[in-house]
Design an enzyme around this catalytic site. Structure first.
Site, PDB file in Angstrom:
ATOM      1  N   GLY A 208      22.423  46.724 -41.785  1.00 21.54           N
ATOM      2  CA  GLY A 208      22.950  48.073 -41.979  1.00 21.54           C
ATOM      3  C   GLY A 208      24.418  48.057 -41.619  1.00 21.54           C
TER       4      GLY A 208
ATOM      5  CB  CYS B  50      22.412  41.592 -40.208  1.00 24.99           C
ATOM      6  SG  CYS B  50      24.188  41.724 -40.090  1.00 24.99           S
ATOM      7  CE1 TYR B  51      22.872  49.330 -36.317  1.00 18.10           C
ATOM      8  CE2 TYR B  51      20.584  49.406 -37.058  1.00 18.10           C
ATOM      9  CZ  TYR B  51      21.624  49.945 -36.330  1.00 18.10           C
ATOM     10  OH  TYR B  51      21.417  51.082 -35.601  1.00 18.10           O
TER      11      TYR B  51
ATOM     12  CD  GLU C 241      18.661  39.543 -46.285  1.00 20.17           C
ATOM     13  OE1 GLU C 241      18.350  38.716 -45.417  1.00 20.17           O
ATOM     14  OE2 GLU C 241      19.410  40.516 -46.064  1.00 20.17           O
TER      15      GLU C 241
ATOM     16  CB  VAL D 116       9.509  44.825 -69.566  1.00 14.92           C
ATOM     17  CG1 VAL D 116       8.450  44.082 -68.793  1.00 14.92           C
ATOM     18  CG2 VAL D 116      10.446  43.873 -70.267  1.00 14.92           C
ATOM     19  CG  ASP D 117       9.838  48.708 -66.648  1.00 15.44           C
ATOM     20  OD1 ASP D 117       9.558  47.523 -66.398  1.00 15.44           O
ATOM     21  OD2 ASP D 117      10.892  49.258 -66.294  1.00 15.44           O
TER      22      ASP D 117
ATOM     23  CE  LYS E 143      12.486  45.212 -66.266  1.00 17.22           C
ATOM     24  NZ  LYS E 143      12.605  46.627 -66.644  1.00 17.22           N
TER      25      LYS E 143
END
Ligand code: XMP
Length: 513
Positions: A55, A82-83, A174, A229-230, A369
């Site tokens: 954050g 991190c934060y 990440e 696609v969705d 997705k």
């Protein structure tokens, strides 16, 4: 059976979605929750683990985001990033300092050394590069903690309290720049939280189909199918669940890519659902006659789409359920989290107001997705539809600069089809996230045979991106571009010059209009 779940507590960092995607890539279900979520709600979800995101704030600011400290009493493993790492250390009695006091601010790639005796670094290389991005740092450890990673500048790159199952990294595991980051997250999820990887799209499909059947009963559902696609995956899922109780309306505005309307029809017309294709090309073209301004084109198409849909929906009468293809990034970005709202969504903008229905069904609401694609494959949807690249709602209208005419649409459809064919031949279609041709409104002089030509310039665009908010132009090999160029000028009339767009986003956008 309920899936294992990891909660990601959102402190407003820029990589929050990415953390969630990484956890899902490890085949573990997770949800992003605001730091304001009441502790009772968190407890009631029985999470197997919790991750605190980064954050932009400093923990010692009055208005810095803080979750109820009781979270440390739940007996649930926590990883702070991190934060989130600073918040954990600070809350448990450690000290955080501004980095300029001790010169420990770090940004970007940083060499680190790890203690592979820690469960989160088990089996990894002792030294590798991580991605740091912090002004503050942990200066004094809370009781019970020890350092398990350091860099030149930062003695506490990662810390742990294995008895309590608390882990914290000053860096971002990440992001791809952190070389072993994916495995570190995996170690936390599997070794510390005891997750087993029970989140699969086959399992999801079974549960979703059962739930949809229970919910819909013998009612009727309606879906706006765009061929993207969705909506295609949502349609297939609903088709498997309730068959002919579903009507899907496909508004073909005549601005689709070559043969695309027929492909969508072929995929769904015989699939047991009521499939309605509305060929509204002439109607849309009529409205767009003489229009050159990009926003005006978008507005006209959006409004006309809704009108056509409404007319068709009225023919069906009252339906019980409206199906929408909302996916998880839409949910996060629309502000459930604490990251800034980045864009408002226009999946099927406006539809709920004009269809007479009882309830909305969003069967993809929990999925990213790549999971939607995996679900499509699990449901047996044609790979062509599953891997279809994003295509804007207004279609080719915003890839034809200037006035739209049937002739220009045909030129662009043919040129774009050749580009896509050659990219597929070169096996680049999954490396380039979006690629297409644009018919510019510029004409220039050329020579073909022995004659002078005065024809259009076509632009090719290819981008690599993960979120479509920023993008880099793709380094398509020259020989592929050359083949595309030669084929287009030879096979498509009225194009005598082809350029490749080498701008990134920003400053350009992906689409030209
Ligand atoms: P831009 O051009 O804004 O595009 O960089 C980012 C992504 O969004 C797609 N796009 C749209 N999608 N309706 C859509 O459904 C639209 O009006 C629209 N405009 C842009 C674009 O293709 C790219 O993937």
């Amino acid at each position: 059976m309920k899936n294992q779940i990891v909660l990601i507590i959102d402190f407003g960092g820029q990589y929050n979605q990415l953390i969630a995607r990484r956890v899902r890539e490890h085949k573990i279900y997770c949800e992003v929750k605001s730091y304001k979520t009441p502790i009772e709600e968190i407890r009631a979800m029985y999470p197997n683990g919790i991750i605190f995101t980064g954050g932009p704030n400093s923990v010692y600011l009055d208005n810095s985001p803080q979750i109820d400290k009781e979270i440390f009493e739940l007996g649930i493993p926590i990883l702070g990033i991190c934060y989130g790492a600073q918040f954990m250390a600070y809350s448990l009695g450690g000290k955080i300092e501004k980095a300029n006091e001790s010169a420990a601010a770090e940004f970007g790639r940083t060499d680190c050394t790890f203690d592979t005796g820690s469960l989160i670094f088990k089996g990894l290389k002792e030294k590798s590069v991580v991605w740091m991005s912090h002004n503050d740092h942990i200066a004094t450890l809370p009781d019970g903690f020890r350092a398990v990673c350091h860099s030149n500048k930062c003695p506490y790159g990662a810390i742990e309290n294995p008895q309590k199952k608390f882990y914290a990294t000053q860096f971002h595991p990440e992001v791809n720049h952190t070389e072993q980051g994916f495995d570190m997250l995996g170690n936390f999820l599997y070794n510390v939280c005891g997750c087993t990887g029970d989140w699969t799209m086959e399992g999801y499909a079974q549960t979703a189909i059962r739930e949809i059947r229970e919910k819909v009963g013998d009612g009727k559902a309606l879906l706006a199918l765009s061929g993207g696609v969705d909506s295609s995956v949502a349609c297939k899922l609903l088709a498997n669940a309730i068959g002919s109780q579903l009507t899907c309306i496909f508004v073909d505005h005549g601005l689709m890519r070559k043969n695309e309307g027929d492909e969508v029809e072929a995929a769904f017309a015989g699939s047991g659902v009521n499939f309605v294709r509305v060929n509204a090309g002439e109607r849309f073209l009529g409205k767009l006659k003489g229009v050159t301004e990009p926003e005006a084109k978008r507005k006209i198409i959006g409004e006309e789409f809704i009108r056509v849909f409404e007319e068709e929906a009225k023919k069906i009468g009252k339906v019980d359920f409206l199906v929408q293809g909302t996916i998880y990034p839409d949910v996060i970005e629309s502000g459930t989290g604490d990251a800034a709202v980045i864009k408002s969504h226009h999946n099927v903008g406006g539809l709920p107001d004009l269809v007479d229905f009882k309830e909305i069904i969003e069967p993809l609401r929990a999925l990213f997705k790549d999971e939607v694609r995996a679900l499509g494959i699990a449901l047996g949807l044609d790979e062509k539809l599953v891997w279809r690249q994003p295509f804007p709602g207004p279609g080719l209208a915003i890839r034809i600069i200037g006035e739209i005419t049937p002739g220009k649409i045909a030129i662009l459809q043919d040129a774009d089809a050749i580009f896509r064919e050659e990219i597929a031949k070169a096996r680049l279609e999954r490396d380039i996230n979006q690629y297409f041709a644009v018919l510019t409104n510029m004409r220039s002089v050329g020579v073909m045979g022995d004659g002078r030509t005065y024809d259009y310039t076509l632009a090719l665009r290819g981008v690599s991106t993960t979120d479509f908010m920023t993008a880099d132009f793709s380094r398509i090999p020259y020989d592929v571009l050359e083949t595309v160029s030669t084929r287009i000028v030879n096979e498509v009339g009225h194009i005598n010059r082809i350029v490749y767009d080498i701008t990134s986003k920003p400053p350009a956008t992906i689409e030209w209009e």
